[in-house]
Design a protein around this motif. Structure first.
Motif, PDB file in Angstrom:
ATOM      1  N   GLU A   1      -2.713  -8.567  -6.458  1.00  0.00           N
ATOM      2  CA  GLU A   1      -1.391  -8.057  -6.092  1.00  0.00           C
ATOM      3  C   GLU A   1      -0.291  -9.052  -6.446  1.00  0.00           C
ATOM      4  O   GLU A   1       0.830  -8.649  -6.773  1.00  0.00           O
ATOM      5  CB  GLU A   1      -1.350  -7.755  -4.594  1.00  0.00           C
ATOM      6  CG  GLU A   1      -2.310  -6.668  -4.153  1.00  0.00           C
ATOM      7  CD  GLU A   1      -2.296  -6.477  -2.643  1.00  0.00           C
ATOM      8  OE1 GLU A   1      -1.387  -7.037  -1.984  1.00  0.00           O
ATOM      9  OE2 GLU A   1      -3.191  -5.781  -2.138  1.00  0.00           O
ATOM     10  N   ARG A   2      -0.588 -10.340  -6.378  1.00  0.00           N
ATOM     11  CA  ARG A   2       0.413 -11.368  -6.669  1.00  0.00           C
ATOM     12  C   ARG A   2       0.871 -11.339  -8.126  1.00  0.00           C
ATOM     13  O   ARG A   2       2.036 -11.636  -8.423  1.00  0.00           O
ATOM     14  CB  ARG A   2      -0.148 -12.755  -6.359  1.00  0.00           C
ATOM     15  CG  ARG A   2      -0.222 -13.114  -4.888  1.00  0.00           C
ATOM     16  CD  ARG A   2      -0.840 -14.494  -4.736  1.00  0.00           C
ATOM     17  NE  ARG A   2      -0.882 -14.917  -3.352  1.00  0.00           N
ATOM     18  CZ  ARG A   2       0.019 -15.705  -2.775  1.00  0.00           C
ATOM     19  NH1 ARG A   2       1.054 -16.142  -3.489  1.00  0.00           N
ATOM     20  NH2 ARG A   2      -0.097 -16.050  -1.511  1.00  0.00           N
TER      21      ARG A   2
ATOM     22  N   ASP B   1      -8.165 -12.868  -1.994  1.00  0.00           N
ATOM     23  CA  ASP B   1      -8.195 -11.407  -2.010  1.00  0.00           C
ATOM     24  C   ASP B   1      -6.887 -10.801  -2.519  1.00  0.00           C
ATOM     25  O   ASP B   1      -6.897  -9.722  -3.122  1.00  0.00           O
ATOM     26  CB  ASP B   1      -8.478 -10.871  -0.598  1.00  0.00           C
ATOM     27  CG  ASP B   1      -9.888 -11.189  -0.128  1.00  0.00           C
ATOM     28  OD1 ASP B   1     -10.756 -11.446  -0.992  1.00  0.00           O
ATOM     29  OD2 ASP B   1     -10.118 -11.193   1.097  1.00  0.00           O
ATOM     30  N   ASP B   2      -5.773 -11.489  -2.250  1.00  0.00           N
ATOM     31  CA  ASP B   2      -4.479 -10.927  -2.625  1.00  0.00           C
ATOM     32  C   ASP B   2      -4.015 -11.340  -4.020  1.00  0.00           C
ATOM     33  O   ASP B   2      -2.908 -11.004  -4.435  1.00  0.00           O
ATOM     34  CB  ASP B   2      -3.408 -11.325  -1.606  1.00  0.00           C
ATOM     35  CG  ASP B   2      -3.152 -12.830  -1.574  1.00  0.00           C
ATOM     36  OD1 ASP B   2      -3.963 -13.597  -2.143  1.00  0.00           O
ATOM     37  OD2 ASP B   2      -2.127 -13.240  -0.981  1.00  0.00           O
TER      38      ASP B   2
END
Length: 275
Positions: free
Chosen positions: A43-44, A39-40
């Motif tokens: 953003e990474r 899910d992240d």
């Protein structure tokens, strides 16, 4: 399945467009791939610069300063450049947006993957998906002596030994069939029984078949397109045995045979290929 030449053709298509470019946004439209996309992940990587676009076997590697995206095209996937105003297709699951280019991962079966390897865990080559891969078939490490040494003692059929990817990586089903035909080797031959002269012929055939496919932009699979959205063209014209069951051998006119090995179709000429 997109094989090494298709993946390398894709890499060559996108690398000049994304190297040293900032990834503005990664959009995940469908996270349920072969392995769930974290899910992240958007953003990474958003706002970071792609330093290199490499390939290891059938994996595309997008390197950033803080890690690497590992991309696999799965069974029927493709990665294509698309205009910003082009409507997303039904099976376009992941989208990379740069300042002046946009790329979409199209994967109807969702057997592909988009994974993250953090640089804090060491080089991406240490990732479990990559750590045990064999040498690259067009690299300097792939020699006839290397192939002969690692085949020695194996009772496994030579075609399956090639497909396993632990001796040499990226010689998938189509190219294994074609390489064995060019080398005059029956696909059921026990790998360890091949003497060095026959292994030399096989080694040369593998390199020639893969290089020919690369020079022609990859083979034509029903679902395969290159990075610009164009279909490949090589084996639609030049396949000697693959997908030609019952048709005459291009060399001796004997009908091509089809068998199944480890749930994969194998094509060969019973006259030209010997055990």
């Amino acid at each position: 399945m997109p094989e090494l030449p298709e993946v390398e053709t894709t890499r060559r298509g996108i690398a000049p467009l994304i190297t040293e470019q900032t990834l503005l946004q990664l959009v995940v439209h469908e996270s349920r791939m072969r392995w769930p996309i974290p899910d992240d992940l958007p953003e990474r990587v958003a706002g970071h610069v792609v330093r290199r676009c490499d390939r290891r076997g059938k994996y595309l590697l997008l390197h950033f300063d803080h890690g690497c995206l590992i991309v696999h095209l799965g069974m029927s996937g493709s990665l294509r450049r698309a205009p910003f105003n082009e409507e997303r297709r039904k099976h376009d699951h992941v989208e990379w947006r740069f300042d002046d280019s946009r790329f979409l991962l199209h994967d109807p079966r969702r057997f592909g993957a988009v994974l993250w390897h953090d640089a804090r865990h060491g080089p991406v080559e240490a990732h479990p998906l990559l750590a045990h891969l064999g040498v690259e078939p067009l690299g300097a490490d792939f020699t006839a002596e290397h192939l002969h040494r690692h085949l020695r003692g194996k009772q496994q059929a030579i075609k399956l030994a090639l497909l396993a990817g632990k001796i040499v990586v990226g010689v998938g089903n189509i190219y294994a069939c074609e390489s064995l035909f060019r080398a005059g080797i029956h696909p059921l031959t026990p790998a360890g029984k091949l003497p060095l002269p026959r292994v030399r012929r096989l080694h040369a055939a593998i390199r020639t078949v893969l290089q020919d496919a690369l020079d022609s932009g990859g083979s034509t699979l029903r679902d395969y397109v290159d990075a610009s959205g164009q279909p490949g063209s090589y084996f639609a014209i030049h396949a000697a045995v693959y997908d030609r069951a019952g048709q005459p051998c291009r060399v001796c006119q004997t009908p091509i045979k089809r068998i199944v090995q480890a749930q994969r179709a194998t094509y060969y000429c019973p006259h030209c290929q010997h055990r």
